[in-house]
Scaffold this active site. Structure first.
Site, PDB file in Angstrom:
ATOM      1  N   MET A  21      18.412 -20.559   4.572  1.00 18.16           N
ATOM      2  CA  MET A  21      18.493 -21.919   4.347  1.00 18.16           C
ATOM      3  C   MET A  21      18.940 -22.200   2.990  1.00 18.16           C
ATOM      4  O   MET A  21      18.777 -23.466   2.722  1.00 18.16           O
ATOM      5  CB  MET A  21      17.289 -22.719   4.954  1.00 18.16           C
ATOM      6  CG  MET A  21      16.837 -22.362   6.475  1.00 18.16           C
ATOM      7  SD  MET A  21      16.128 -23.613   7.380  1.00 18.16           S
ATOM      8  CE  MET A  21      14.516 -23.691   6.211  1.00 18.16           C
ATOM      9  N   HIS A  28      15.062 -13.228  -1.409  1.00 23.63           N
ATOM     10  CA  HIS A  28      16.261 -13.333  -0.465  1.00 23.63           C
ATOM     11  C   HIS A  28      17.202 -12.116  -0.975  1.00 23.63           C
ATOM     12  O   HIS A  28      17.960 -11.633  -0.052  1.00 23.63           O
ATOM     13  CB  HIS A  28      17.081 -14.745  -0.690  1.00 23.63           C
ATOM     14  CG  HIS A  28      16.394 -15.895   0.155  1.00 23.63           C
ATOM     15  ND1 HIS A  28      15.976 -16.812  -0.774  1.00 23.63           N
ATOM     16  CD2 HIS A  28      15.972 -16.250   1.357  1.00 23.63           C
ATOM     17  CE1 HIS A  28      15.404 -17.795  -0.052  1.00 23.63           C
ATOM     18  NE2 HIS A  28      15.550 -17.486   1.384  1.00 23.63           N
ATOM     19  N   SER A 186      11.050 -20.122  -1.190  1.00 23.50           N
ATOM     20  CA  SER A 186      11.911 -21.253  -1.874  1.00 23.50           C
ATOM     21  C   SER A 186      10.897 -22.576  -2.181  1.00 23.50           C
ATOM     22  O   SER A 186      11.097 -23.262  -3.126  1.00 23.50           O
ATOM     23  CB  SER A 186      12.747 -21.609  -0.862  1.00 23.50           C
ATOM     24  OG  SER A 186      13.486 -20.770  -0.183  1.00 23.50           O
TER      25      SER A 186
HETATM   26  O1  PAF Z   1      13.539 -18.054   7.561  1.00 24.30           O
HETATM   27  C1  PAF Z   1      14.320 -18.749   7.174  1.00 24.30           C
HETATM   28  O2  PAF Z   1      14.853 -19.308   6.281  1.00 24.30           O
HETATM   29  C2  PAF Z   1      14.835 -19.763   8.552  1.00 24.30           C
HETATM   30  O3  PAF Z   1      13.802 -19.913   9.512  1.00 24.30           O
HETATM   31  C3  PAF Z   1      16.124 -19.040   9.035  1.00 24.30           C
HETATM   32  C4  PAF Z   1      15.791 -17.591   9.833  1.00 24.30           C
HETATM   33  C5  PAF Z   1      17.150 -18.691   8.313  1.00 24.30           C
HETATM   34  C6  PAF Z   1      16.726 -19.937  10.468  1.00 24.30           C
HETATM   35  O4  PAF Z   1      16.962 -21.086  10.039  1.00 24.30           O
END
Ligand code: PAF
Length: 289
Positions: A21, A28, A186
């Protein structure tokens, strides 16, 4: 780095997707590095695609949705450095073109039975299942990388893909931690220094649980650590690792794969964490999955 808003802008022929997101952090980037390595190894023409989409169907609080960091240009630059081939940043209308597309998610039991995240954030996994299925379809993902930090989410998506007979393979990546043991998220940027110190009680509680020999003792150890730090958990539990259901007292420990999971609010931020249970010999925070 290409920022694609439409699925047609992506290179066809299969890719490894890293769904996010946005608001990317080092945690990430480890998923991106893993996705890029697998895409290269498998010779997938689409390479590694990172989706950046703040999904409105998975937020229980409008406030949380509004304030979720939106930093796509910065995210794209970070993805390029980590070896991604494209960023997919679709609009809400592209992901959910009709009212029907927001309804009837395919949801496995682990999305609503365990009484963990599903209870703390009602409707959350319906939104996660909806968006993941759509993102897999839109990008033609052959594989998708998910962090172990969101353990219940990882189990939901794995089970959903199995239910759908989908061609997307779910790839798990270990949790990344800061040097003090806090699982990267985040939302950590919203913690005050004092709350961050209190938040460390989550990983400490998991380590304490890991030293116990029964799930009951492990759960009590977790609560003690959290209590001492003044953190009231939404849950602090030791469960079967893939269904996240509790098992009857006396279940032989070695017959089951277990996971210790914990979540709670610290200041205005909800934190979650998990580790394998019981801890393996010499396990420290960074080896805690
Ligand atoms: O973990 C996340 O950031 C969200 O739940 C995902 C998997 C991108 C789905 O919106």
């Amino acid at each position: 780095m290409r920022i694609c808003e439409q699925p047609e802008d992506l290179t066809p022929g299969g890719c490894v997707l890293v769904p996010t997101m946005g608001g990317l952090h080092e945690g990430h980037l480890e998923l991106v590095r893993l996705g890029a390595a697998i895409a290269r190894e498998r010779g997938l023409p689409g390479g590694c695609v990172v989706s950046v989409f703040v999904n409105p169907t998975q937020f229980d609080e409008a406030y949380d949705y509004e304030r979720y960091p939106r930093t796509v240009e910065r995210d794209a630059a970070m993805c390029a450095d980590a070896g991604a081939d494209a960023v997919f940043a679709p609009s809400v209308e592209t992901v959910y073109p009709t009212p029907e597309s927001r309804r009837d998610p395919v949801m496995p039991g682990v999305a609503y039975e365990p009484g963990l995240e599903d209870r703390a954030r009602e409707g959350h996994f319906a939104g996660v299942c909806l968006v993941c299925r759509r993102l897999f379809e839109l990008t033609g993902a052959r594989g998708a990388v998910f962090g172990e930090k969101d353990w219940q989410q990882l189990q939901c998506v794995t089970a959903m893909v199995r239910m759908l007979g989908s061609a997307t393979e779910i790839i798990a990546a270990p949790t990344q931690r800061d040097a003090d043991g806090l699982a990267m998220s985040s939302r950590n940027r919203f913690l005050s220094d004092e709350d961050r110190q209190r938040g460390l009680a989550l990983s400490r509680s998991l380590l304490a649980a890991g030293r116990e020999t029964t799930p009951g003792d492990g759960e009590r150890a977790m609560r003690r650590v959290l209590d001492d730090a003044g953190v009231t958990p939404d849950y602090a539990a030791i469960r079967e690792a893939s269904t996240l259901m509790s098992l009857p007292e006396g279940t032989p420990i070695e017959s089951v794969t277990w996971r210790a999971v914990v979540a709670g609010r610290v200041g205005s931020v909800r934190l979650l964490d998990n580790m394998p249970w019981p801890a393996s010999e010499g396990a420290g925070p960074e080896s805690g999955g």
